[in-house]
Structures are given as C-alpha cells and as structure tokens.
Design an enzyme around this catalytic site. Structure first.
Site, PDB file in Angstrom:
ATOM      1  N   ASP A 390       0.861  -1.175   0.000  1.00 56.74           N
ATOM      2  CA  ASP A 390       0.000   0.000   0.000  1.00 56.74           C
ATOM      3  C   ASP A 390       0.907   1.237   0.000  1.00 56.74           C
ATOM      4  O   ASP A 390       2.108   1.134   0.273  1.00 56.74           O
ATOM      5  CB  ASP A 390      -0.881  -0.041   1.254  1.00 56.74           C
ATOM      6  N   LYS A 391       0.340   2.400  -0.303  1.00 53.21           N
ATOM      7  CA  LYS A 391       1.150   3.617  -0.312  1.00 53.21           C
ATOM      8  C   LYS A 391       0.928   4.446   0.949  1.00 53.21           C
ATOM      9  O   LYS A 391       1.826   4.610   1.764  1.00 53.21           O
ATOM     10  CB  LYS A 391       0.832   4.467  -1.549  1.00 53.21           C
ATOM     11  N   LYS A 553      -3.365  27.481 -10.598  1.00 50.80           N
ATOM     12  CA  LYS A 553      -2.286  26.584 -10.172  1.00 50.80           C
ATOM     13  C   LYS A 553      -2.561  25.205 -10.765  1.00 50.80           C
ATOM     14  O   LYS A 553      -3.717  24.780 -10.880  1.00 50.80           O
ATOM     15  CB  LYS A 553      -2.195  26.512  -8.645  1.00 50.80           C
ATOM     16  N   ARG A 587       6.433  17.098  -4.697  1.00 50.30           N
ATOM     17  CA  ARG A 587       5.213  17.267  -5.492  1.00 50.30           C
ATOM     18  C   ARG A 587       5.123  18.730  -5.897  1.00 50.30           C
ATOM     19  O   ARG A 587       5.100  19.612  -5.037  1.00 50.30           O
ATOM     20  CB  ARG A 587       3.987  16.863  -4.679  1.00 50.30           C
ATOM     21  N   ARG A 793      -5.773   3.780  -8.081  1.00 47.98           N
ATOM     22  CA  ARG A 793      -7.228   3.776  -7.979  1.00 47.98           C
ATOM     23  C   ARG A 793      -7.789   2.357  -7.900  1.00 47.98           C
ATOM     24  O   ARG A 793      -8.784   2.040  -8.546  1.00 47.98           O
ATOM     25  CB  ARG A 793      -7.846   4.514  -9.168  1.00 47.98           C
ATOM     26  N   LYS A 799      -6.871  -5.374  -5.159  1.00 49.19           N
ATOM     27  CA  LYS A 799      -5.555  -5.648  -4.584  1.00 49.19           C
ATOM     28  C   LYS A 799      -5.364  -7.151  -4.391  1.00 49.19           C
ATOM     29  O   LYS A 799      -4.320  -7.714  -4.743  1.00 49.19           O
ATOM     30  CB  LYS A 799      -5.390  -4.929  -3.251  1.00 49.19           C
ATOM     31  N   ASP A 819      -1.379  -1.027   6.014  1.00 46.66           N
ATOM     32  CA  ASP A 819      -1.641  -0.540   7.368  1.00 46.66           C
ATOM     33  C   ASP A 819      -3.113  -0.280   7.652  1.00 46.66           C
ATOM     34  O   ASP A 819      -3.461   0.096   8.767  1.00 46.66           O
ATOM     35  CB  ASP A 819      -0.859   0.752   7.618  1.00 46.66           C
ATOM     36  N   ASN A 822      -8.402  -1.406   4.262  1.00 47.59           N
ATOM     37  CA  ASN A 822      -8.467  -1.638   2.825  1.00 47.59           C
ATOM     38  C   ASN A 822      -7.364  -2.561   2.331  1.00 47.59           C
ATOM     39  O   ASN A 822      -7.384  -2.993   1.177  1.00 47.59           O
ATOM     40  CB  ASN A 822      -8.386  -0.300   2.079  1.00 47.59           C
TER      41      ASN A 822
END
Length: 1272
Positions: A390-391, A553, A587, A793, A799, A819, A822
């Site tokens: 996971d991220k 932006k 970013r 997404r 997963k 963690d 999900n």
C-alpha cells in the site's frame, strides 16, 4: 454455522423504520465474524486442517499398525506421544490466533450507536443494528453500516467523510443527502419517515451505487454520493442521520475483505511430496524384505518347525511374509519420524522469538516492537520474489509540508551546506501573530523578501491564499483551523498564512484574507474547478479596487502551454527548478495569473453560464479563459516518506525482489511517490502507462509495451555484445563469467529474453479490464517483466485479485504489506502478510502474519531473519533426512543377516531416544542458531538472498543428495563393524561376535558420526554436540546397569553389555575407523567445493575474515561503498519530468460557489444575491477615468499593484500595473457564445491533457555484479 444460506439477491428492498417488513427478507445482521472457529467447530475443523498434512495422516496410519501385536515390534506410545504433541501444539497456536480475531470482532460488534427506535434515540450495540434502522452519527464517529444519508447538521444535507479504511485516502470527501430528506433533521420527523429503497444487491464496488427512493408517491434516484459506507469516519460535521441499507457481511467493506486462509510454506508442500515418495520407498523396502522372508521361511525356516514353530495365526511362509512386510513398515518408518515435525515447530518458534526480540526492529517513537504473529511461515520470508505494498501510511506518512518554491526565477528553501550545521527553523510569530507554530521552513531569505515588500513574492503567496477550496474555522481569535479536501491544499494555504497572507473565511461570493496585517475581502467571481483531465484549478476574483484577476495553479506541463510568449528566460529557469524539485521527489505545482478587463469578464461570464449544462462546453469555456497567463513561480511540497523507505526499496531491488504498489490514490500522486521512494528512476529504460478504457485498448497497450521492452532489450544486448567483442579476449571472458554468475533460472521464457529496467503504471479502470480472463495473462506477462509496477485507484478486492494473479501464473512467493482495513484482503491473499501498526487502525495488523511500525524494518525482516530462517530450515531438513536414513537403513541391511525376521539392530530404548535425545540437540542448534554470515553482511550483500528465491538450498535434488549420503553412512556403519567384529576376540580370547556388542558398537559410531557432522563450530555447537554425546553415554550405561535390571528385568535384558563392550580396544578402533570413513570423504568434498566453486556466502565470509585481520578503516568498507552507490541512485540525470501530484477531488468549486456548504442565514444569503453594490463600481469608474494606456505588446509584467489599503504603506516597492484590454473581444449573444465554445471544445488538443515524460536509457547500478554487491 448451521444456518441455511440465503439465495443470491437480485435486488434489495428496504423500508425505513419497519423491522417487521425487512425481517421477512432475512437480511444479514450487522454482526461481523472474521474468526475461523467457534467452540463447536474448533476441534473438527482444526483436525481436518492438520490432517491435510500428509505426514500427520501417515503417522496416524502407523499408529494403527502398531496397535496390532502380531506385526508390531515397537510400542504404540513411540508414535502416539509425539503425534499428540504436534497436534496439540498446532491446535493451541491456531486457537490463540483465532482468540485474537474473536476479541477484535467483539470489540467492533460491541461499539455503541444511536438508533432511532419508536421515536427516540437509544444506544444500541453495532451487532444489534438491523437493515432499515435509522441511526445518528456524530463528528469523528465510525459509520456502523452502509447508510443512505438522510439529513445533516451541515447546510443542504452535506457531510464530510474520511475513507482511509476503505481506499487508504485521508482526503476528505463530501456526501449529500437527497434534497427531499435533507430537512428531516429532527428525530420526530425521522420517526415518521417510511420511505422505501429498491437498490442493487450487495457487491464490492466501492465507487458505485444505484438505487431509487420511493416516498410520498414520488421516486428519487440514488447514487454513491448519497451513501456513507461502513468503515468511513465522519469529519467536520456535527451530526447526521442515515438509513441502513446494507449491514454486517453485506457491507462493501466486508465484501472487499478476503477470507482467512490456511497458509503453508513451499517447504511444507515439498515435504508433503517427499513424504509420499519416502512412503513409496518404504513400501518397496518392505516388499523386498517380505520376499526375502518368504524365501527364507520356505527354504530354511521349515527346518526349525519342530522346536521353533510359527506363531498360531501363521500357517505358511506366505502369511509370514505378509506379517513381515507390515512389521518392516513399522520398523523402517523412522526415515520420517514424527520428531521431524516437532523439531520444525520448535525451530520456527525460535525464529519467531528472534524477530520479536530484535532491538533493531523496535520503534522507540511509538514503543512498538516487531511481532511474529504466526510461527509457521518464517522460512518463507527468505523466498520472497514479489512485494505488494500500500502507499498511504505504509510508504508515506501522509503528512504534506511546504519545502521549496521558485519565485520570479529564484529558488527558495535550499539548504546551503548539506554537510554543515543545519539551519534553525524560522520563527514567524514576531512577524505574523496568526502564523501556524507547527509550520517548518528554514530559508530566511524568502521571509525577508516578503517583509521588504517584494512584489513577486507577495503576489505568489496572495495566489496561494486565494486559489483553493479550503474551508476555515476560527475557534477563537487568531486560532484558525483549515478544513482541506486534500493535505496538499492545506500545506499551501498554511504556507501563505505564515508568510503574511492569511486566509480567514469565505462565503459563496467572497474570500476574506489578512494580507500583511490588513484585512482584505475579495469578490469571488468564479471557481474553475479541478479535475484529472485539466490538472489545474483557477479562481477569478475582484479586489477591493475593482480589478479582476484570474489565479491558476496546476501541473507545469499543462500550465506552461498556456503562458504568454514572453520572458522565456523566466520559464526556463522555473522549469529547471521544477526539474530539481521533481528529482528530489517533491510534489510540484506551477502558479500563474492573468488580468482580465471588465469586458473580457462579462463576455466570458455570459458564455460560461451558457455552458454550465454541458461538460464539454464547460471545459471549453475554462480553456478559453485560461490562456495568455503570466508565470509567477512554482511550489514544491514533500509528501513525507517513512524513514528509510528509498533505501529499503533500493536494497530489496538489489535482492531481486520486485516491488508493486497497489494504492487507491490517483495516478499522479502514486507516480510521484514512486519517484520519491526510488521505485521509479530516470535511469529506467522506460515507464509504461496503461490507461485504456476498454478491454481491447488495454490489451493493445500491454502488447505494445511488451514489444517495446523486447526491442529495447535486444538492442541493449546487441550493444553489449559489440562492446565485449571490441574489448579483447580478456574482457570477453570476464563478461561471460559475470553473465553466467548473475543469471539464474528464469521464471518464464519472456523474462529470459528481456533485460533492462522497466516500470508499469496502470489505473483502476484499466486494471479492471486487465484482470479479465482473456487479458490477465497478457497483463501478468508484461507486468512481471518490469522492475516496478504501480496500480492506481484500485479497490481492496482488486488488490487481492492482483496478488492471486501473480501467485497463479508465476508460482512465486509473495508478500503484501499495508496498514489499513483496505489492505486486509491483500494481506490475507499473499503468502506472507505484514501489517504496519500505523494511524489507520489495527485491522491490517490483526489480519497479518508479521507486524511492525516502520516500512524500513522490512529489509531486516527479509534479508536477515528471512534469509537466516530459510538457510537454517534447509540445513536442518537436509541434516535430519541424512541422519535418519543413516539410522534406519542399518535395519534394512541387518534384515539380510537375521533371516528377515523383523529383528531390530538397536534396542527399543535407543530407537525411541535417538531422535528425541541423542541427536536432537545438534540438529536443533543448527536449525536455530546457524549463521553463514552476520546480519550486517546480509544487508550489505543483498545478492545473498537469491538462493532462497530460486529454492536452491532444499529441493528434490538436495534431498536425493542427503539420502545418498545417508545410504553411504548406513553401509559403512553396518558393514565395517560387521566385518571387524565377526573375527574379533576379547583380550581374554573369547569371541566378540555377539548381537549386543554389535548393536552397541554400531549405535555409538552412529551417534558420534551424526554429532560431528556440523557446518560451523561455535559455542552453541560445542555445548550441544558434547552434551548429546554425554547424554548418550550416560543413558546407555544406565540402561545396561544392574539397578534397572533388578527393578525392571522384563524390559532391561542386556545387563552390563555396554560396559563390557566399550572396554574392548578393538571396539573403539572400529568406531574410529567407521567415523573416519564416514566423515573424511564428506569433508574433502566440501573443501574442494569451497576452493573450486565457492558460493557468494563463502566469498563474503572469507572477505569478512580478511577485513577482521587487516582491521580496515570504516571508510573503505563495503558498507561505505554501498552508501556511495546508493547516492548515485538518487542522483538522476537531467531528464525532464513533471513532479506534479495533487490529491484533489472534482466538485468542491461548485459546492463553494453554490453556497451549499456555507453556514449562512437567509438574510446573509439574500445580501449575497444583491452584493453587487456601488463600492467596486465607483472604484472601477474612477479607474477608467484615470486609466493609463496598456504596456507594449512585447512587455510582460510580473504582478498587479494593489492600493495602499491593501499593502498598508507607501514605502513598499511599487508594482508595475498591467490591465489587458482586448479590443477584438466583443460581446456575443448566448447562441454565438455556445457555438464558439463548441468549436473550441472540438479543437482542444488531447495531447495537452496526457503528457508522458520520456526517460533516459540508463541502467541502475550498472556495475553491481562486479562490485562489492555482486562479488565476482
């Protein structure tokens, strides 16, 4: 357990406040169960699972045989005691694991919720909530079930939720009730609500819901925007009411949770196969000896019938042979003794404790140690080939911080000397009382620029304070709390706040800020909302002086195409800064503005109103106004990675472990994090992006990517060949040797043909098509040829499907780490599940096999503990099979010399204690404590991990080598004593050739040979080897002692045999000779192999010894070399790529401008509708009368001036004015505007929406095989 399963639903009908009506459909209750057993089912299910192990069934069969006295020469307790012990240990462990699942279920099921029952709110446990109930939620509460939102304390039935448990995103999302129910905020009104919902049946699609509400003879369409899903958390909303549609196992969260699976290691599965082979071999030996018995009884045994008749059941040589067959099956069963499985469990338990006790995996910040939550999978940690991560919360902390910025070509935020003393954090409080004390920035030059009135810097932060969708809540004077839809926006608005441009509040038509200490209110004319295609957002505001300006932006690749063609130097400098920021993994967003005249605004506003009904026209209207902008600068935000993430991923990559990130985040965010954590690098040959919207399109993109990989790899291989041919014979030889050493057997033909560093990025819609049956093979073939894969997404179920797909097609060992809730289905699906004890609850930890608090501990778990566990288990199994074949085959050879009578060589006590006492300690010492290299060297040389991935240390070949050595040892141990003792005599002249002397000699030689056969001599080995020998001699002398003979004469027959045998010198010479013949050839073979064909671990161990002798300084160590290489990894070249990543959701702009999310009285709303007062009109008229001509077309000014009422001082540096008056823009009719917008919409270049960066064709760690990490 025994309830009847309901047929699948076609549609669901639910009536509010009517339990009697809803109960006839037998919908599931809100009670959830993730455990495997209950009190009634534990014993049968657990025993069924355990007897799926072939060995357990095999030993049960032997136990039954041993209960038959006619064929058993061994007591039944020799089998039932260890079998019961193994089953009991495993059952206790499984019961403990399931107990924690029960406890977690009870904790969730017993949460309290306010349920509307008979007109009043009553506290009920979650497990008692039923479909059709109306429940009340309060701020920061978890949603108990899947609810239809009925009303909210917020205006227009809005509420805000956080969906981290569902998709890992911590961004706030907005949900809105149906307009007809939004006013039912009072429990009395809700008690009268009897609406009926007809909707889709339970499913796992998190982003879709379709249904209809029928109430008061009308029907209303329902979508996912009206739903609150179980697992969400209510945020920034005082209270709301919901109507339960799905409960318990029918909720989308539970539909996405995989079932708890019974996990086995690959070694367990191999051992099941080997046990079957051994049993077949055992049957063959039994048949051979039974045939021998039949022949012997027929030819010789009949001669003894007069004084040695057969036992009563036996009436002929054939029946005698049948009994002999089963008797030998029992005697020879020790080739696979049940003590093997007891020892395996003990070793695994020891390995799990080593993980729990590892201080280097202990997180002092959260006081959390690493925890091995299972004891059955430790050696599989040393065989991982694919990691699925996971991220959010796993790789990142999900904390955004404003790090750097570029303003008017100057970069701020850089640290002058990275090696020098770190600068102090700036204190903004003296300059700005409204500053956020938690904001960190270190470059004081930017603050000085703002203080002295630098026009570009002030306009930069003015844009950040205005161009956003953040909501502000002022709890007390100066105490601001920003409610942002994304952490990116919060970080940017907080940065503007600290540099003197404080966003204070907003209404649907105004934005109020405090600029350099003065309050300024801007009129908000329009918000040009963000979406994934536009990759930008804009606001159009009018300042108090009446001047109109558009602030924008967005992604640099999109914004730069829309700038005015002037000041190319500024664009180039900003582009260079953006490239630097992207290289640092930050970013980025570019900032620009455009001044609008009143005529331009009115004309565009009219066309915008005409386009609001059609999305294409709206995009065209945005495109029309967002042109000819002036560049202000760029921002760089750090999405903070967890400590050590890039180093861990780089190290695991060098260990040939492929990393896949499966995240619910958007593509830009995930790709940016991929670069930050060094999964993706500019050194990669290519990064392929799969974004097809149909099955055929996805298939074509995957095929095209694979073809491109093959082409590039063939070109690279041809170039290498040319280089090698041009460098002389010596280089060719070295090159081929390096290639031979670094190439291992591939897992597929395609991977064998592809060489290079490639990465694949695929979004959720494309992944859904890629997982279909006719595309999955194309997807898995292409993806597995890449070094890194990022899936964006994705739903929790997707997963798990990706993990299952890799397991199915690649037959590789997989690890999933996450963690949040999900990630549970992914964790359960993988061979190894790792839970991060983070900020998203403990669901992932409860479902995991191993847990710790930081991703960086994964390198130690795999490269140290995993590798050691695999190495130890493989050596233990080889050693165990060898020693038991050496022990058991002596019985086979003895059968030819005892008339095939099933007589044992050793006495019964030796057979019983051989594996339990005499040889257990050395083999356990090897299985628990063996190390070929230290933990530090294991991390410095990741290539040491590859033998486990290729299953080189224990496989069918290694097994046959072990049993061959066992055969050889048994031949020596039987025939050498037999040959010597046959004609030997005692010192008194009496012959030594008796049964017990032979048995003692053979047994003693066997124990010595087995104990001395060790790979390393350490303190543990010495203690256990000599301890085992001491135990053997002590017990043997006791068994043959007078004391036991007098007490138990029926069991201890051979009194004094051991003492008399071991007093004979010829016996010790026989033992020494047999030991030498067994051990010397093996040692010679090992030395020759070490000398002529050393493995990497041998070379590392030798290097370690050399370093210890030379005492080399730390600067020249391998560790420092690795750190240098690591530094090269982070230094990507000058390739241009965008660091754009913005975790924002479309739709908030419309909410703000519509006023639906504002708490305004009707009077305030009315005043807003007529807010176009004369104040700004008078100002505009004055400006027109005193208007100065616009600057020349070639000039481009950086900023717009504001009156002294805004800036507050005449001393500040003047700002050049620029007002763009376009005489060609004339007012149009609505029809003309719509027609013109359609033409613009059709002409928008789609290439500007998706801009895929190119990569330089470089290779990461080009010389890794010939350097310290590869060891030639």
């Amino acid at each position: 357990m025994f309830t009847k399963k309901n047929p699948p639903e076609e549609e669901r009908k639910v009536r509010a406040n009517d339990r009697e009506y809803n109960e006839k459909f037998q919908y599931a209750s809100n009670c959830i169960t993730t455990s495997k057993y209950n009190v009634l089912t534990f014993l049968p299910i657990n025993l069924f699972e355990q007897f799926q192990e072939v060995a357990n069934t095999y030993f049960l069969f032997l136990l039954i045989l041993q209960l038959i006295p006619q064929i058993s020469s061994l007591s039944w307790f020799t089998t039932i005691v260890p079998l019961a012990l193994v089953l009991s240990i495993t059952a206790v462990k499984d019961a403990t694991d399931d107990y924690f699942r029960h406890r977690s279920d009870n904790q969730v099921n017993n949460r309290q919720s306010q349920v509307l029952i008979r007109g009043s709110l009553q506290n009920e446990k979650w497990m008692n909530v039923r479909v059709g109930d109306i429940i009340k939620l309060e701020n920061n509460q978890f949603v108990a079930a899947d609810l239809l939102l009925l009303s909210s304390s917020e205006p227009h039935g809005l509420c805000y939720i956080e969906t981290a448990e569902l998709d890992g995103e911590t961004n706030m999302k907005v949900r809105q009730s149906v307009s007809v129910t939004s006013e039912l905020g009072d429990p009395n009104n809700l008690a009268q609500f009897n609406g009926e919902v007809i909707c889709e049946p339970p499913n796992n699609k998190l982003d879709r819901f379709s249904g209809t509400l029928y109430w008061r003879d009308k029907k209303y369409a329902l979508t996912n925007q009206n739903m609150l899903l179980r697992g969400c958390v209510l945020r920034n909303t005082e209270a709301c009411y919901g109507f339960v549609i799905f409960a318990g196992p029918d909720t989308k969260l539970m539909q996405n949770s995989g079932r708890t699976k019974f996990k086995r290691t690959s070694i367990d599965r191999l051992m099941n196969t080997l046990v079957l082979w051994i049993f077949a071999f055992l049957v063959c030996m039994g048949v051979i000896l039974a045939v021998g018995n039949a022949v012997w009884e027929r030819e010789v045994g009949t001669l003894f019938q007069s004084y040695l008749p057969w036992d009563p059941p036996v009436d002929g040589f054939l029946f005698s042979a049948v009994l002999a067959f089963w008797a030998y099956v029992i005697i020879l069963n020790t080739v696979v003794p049940i003590s093997l499985y007891v020892s395996v469990e003990v070793i695994r338990l020891g390995h799990s404790y080593f993980i729990n006790w590892d201080q280097q995996m202990f997180c002092s910040q959260c006081n959390t140690p690493a925890e091995a939550r299972t004891t059955t999978l430790s050696e599989e940690l040393g065989q991982i080939e694919y990691i699925f991560s996971d991220k959010t919360g796993t790789l990142t902390q999900n904390i955004m911080s404003f790090k750097k910025c570029s303003i008017n070509g100057h970069s701020y935020g850089e640290v002058a000397d990275p090696l020098g003393p770190q600068p102090k954090k700036l204190d903004f409080t003296p300059f700005n009382p409204l500053a956020d004390p938690n904001f960190c920035f270190y470059d004081d030059t930017l603050l000085e620029c703002v203080k002295v009135g630098d026009s570009h810097a002030q306009e930069f932060f003015r844009l950040l304070s205005l161009c956003h969708t953040v909501m502000s809540e002022e709890k007390s004077e100066g105490e601001l709390v920003y409610k942002a839809q994304s952490p990116d926006e919060r970080a940017l608005v907080t940065a503007a706040r600290n540099f003197g441009f404080v966003f204070r509040s907003r209404t649907p038509g105004t934005i109020t800020t405090t600029e350099m200490g003065r309050t300024v209110t801007y009129t908000l004319l329009a918000i040009l909302d963000f979406n994934n295609a536009r990759k930008r957002m804009s606001v159009i505001v009018r300042n108090p002086e009446g001047r109109i300006r558009l602030y924008c932006k967005g992604a640099d690749t999109v914004l730069f195409e829309r700038l005015r063609p002037c000041k190319q130097d500024l664009i180039n400098m900003t582009s260079d800064h953006l490239n630097e920021y992207a290289t640092d993994g930050l970013r980025t967003l570019a900032l620009a503005y455009r001044d609008l005249s009143e005529e331009q605004w009115e004309m565009w506003s009219e066309s915008h109103q005409c386009a609001e009904k059609e999305e294409d026209l709206l995009s065209a209207a945005y495109e029309q106004i967002e042109q000819d902008m002036t560049l202000l600068g760029a921002t760089a935000i750090e999405d903070k990675l967890q400590e050590g993430v890039p180093e861990t991923i780089a190290l695991l990559s060098l260990a040939n472990i492929k990393m896949w990130v499966l995240t619910g985040d958007k593509q830009e965010t995930a790709v940016n994090i991929g670069y930050s954590c060094k999964m993706l690098t500019d050194d990669m040959d290519e990064v392929f992006i799969i974004s097809g919207q149909s099955v055929q399109r996805v298939k074509q993109e995957l095929r095209r990517a694979r073809e491109q990989m093959i082409t590039q790899s063939q070109t690279k291989d041809a170039d290498k060949k040319e280089v090698a041919e041009g460098c002389g014979e010596a280089y060719v030889t070295r090159f081929r040797r390096t290639q031979k050493q670094t190439q291992f057997p591939p897992s597929s033909k395609l991977i064998d043909n592809i060489s290079g560093d490639f990465a694949l990025v695929i979004n959720g819609h494309s992944l859904a098509h890629a997982l279909e049956t006719d595309v999955e093979e194309e997807f898995i073939t292409t993806a597995c040829a890449c070094k890194a894969v990022i899936c964006c997404r994705v739903t929790p179920l997707q997963k798990a499907q990706v993990v299952e797909l890799v397991k199915k097609h690649k037959r590789a060992v997989t690890l999933a780490i996450g963690d949040g809730a999900n990630d549970v289905s992914m964790i359960k699906s993988a061979h190894i599940g790792v839970g991060i004890s983070g900020q998203e609850g403990i669901q992932a930890v409860l479902a995991s096999d191993y847990s710790f608090s930081q991703f960086r501990f994964l390198q130690r778990l795999l490269l140290v503990h995993g590798r050691w566990s695999y190495l130890r288990m493989c050596r233990f199994l080889c050693y165990f099979f060898y020693k038991n074949f050496a022990f058991t085959m002596v019985h086979f050879w003895f059968g030819f010399f005892c008339g095939f009578s099933a007589q044992t060589v050793y006495d019964q006590f030796f057979i019983t204690l051989y594996n339990i006492v005499y040889t257990s300690l050395p083999v356990l010492a090897m299985g628990i404590f063996d190390q070929d290299v230290s933990d530090q060297r294991s991390l410095e040389y990741p290539k040491l991990y590859e033998p486990g991935q290729l299953n080189l240390l224990f496989n069918k070949r290694e097994f046959f080598i072990c049993i061959t050595q066992g055969f050889y040892t048994s031949v020596v141990l039987f025939f050498v004593p037999y040959a010597i003792l046959a004609d030997a005599s005692q010192s008194s002249g009496e012959p030594l050739a008796d049964y017990q002397t032979f048995a003692v000699t053979t047994a003693t030689a066997l124990v010595i040979v087995i104990s001395l056969d060790t790979g390393f001599w350490t303190v543990f080995n010495l203690v256990f080897v000599w301890g085992s020998l001491g135990c053997y001699f002590t017990i043997m002398f006791a068994v043959h002692s007078q004391i036991l003979f007098r007490s138990f004469s029926n069991h201890f027959h051979f009194v004094g045999s051991a003492q008399s045998t071991l007093l004979q010198p010829v016996v010790w010479l026989t033992i020494a000779l047999a030991t030498a013949i067994c051990i010397v050839p093996v040692l010679a073979f090992r030395f020759l192999k070490l000398d002529f064909k050393p493995q990497l671990s041998d070379t590392v161990r030798y290097t370690q010894l050399v370093h210890q002798k030379k005492r080399r300084p730390a600067g020249g160590s391998v560790a420092s070399t690795w750190r240098t290489s690591e530094g090269r990894l982070g230094a990507r070249g000058g390739s241009r790529r965008s660091g754009y990543a913005f975790a924002h959701q479309e739709g908030f702009g419309e909410l703000i401008t519509s006023g639906k999310n504002m708490r305004l009285s009707s009077l305030a709303l009315a005043s807003f509708a007529s807010r176009h007062s004369s104040s700004w009109i008078d100002t505009l008229l004055r400006k027109k009368h005193t208007h100065t001509p616009p600057s020349r077309s070639g000039e481009c000014t950086p900023a717009l001036s504001h009156s002294s009422s805004v800036l507050g001082s005449s001393q500040e540096a003047p700002i050049e004015e620029e007002t763009i008056w376009d005489s060609e823009m004339i007012p149009m009719t609505s029809h003309e505007a719509s027609k013109d917008l359609r033409e613009i919409a059709n002409g928008i270049d789609s290439s500007s929406v998706e801009n895929h960066p190119t990569r330089e064709n470089k290779k990461i760690y080009e010389n890794v095989e010939s350097g310290p990490l590869g060891i030639e």
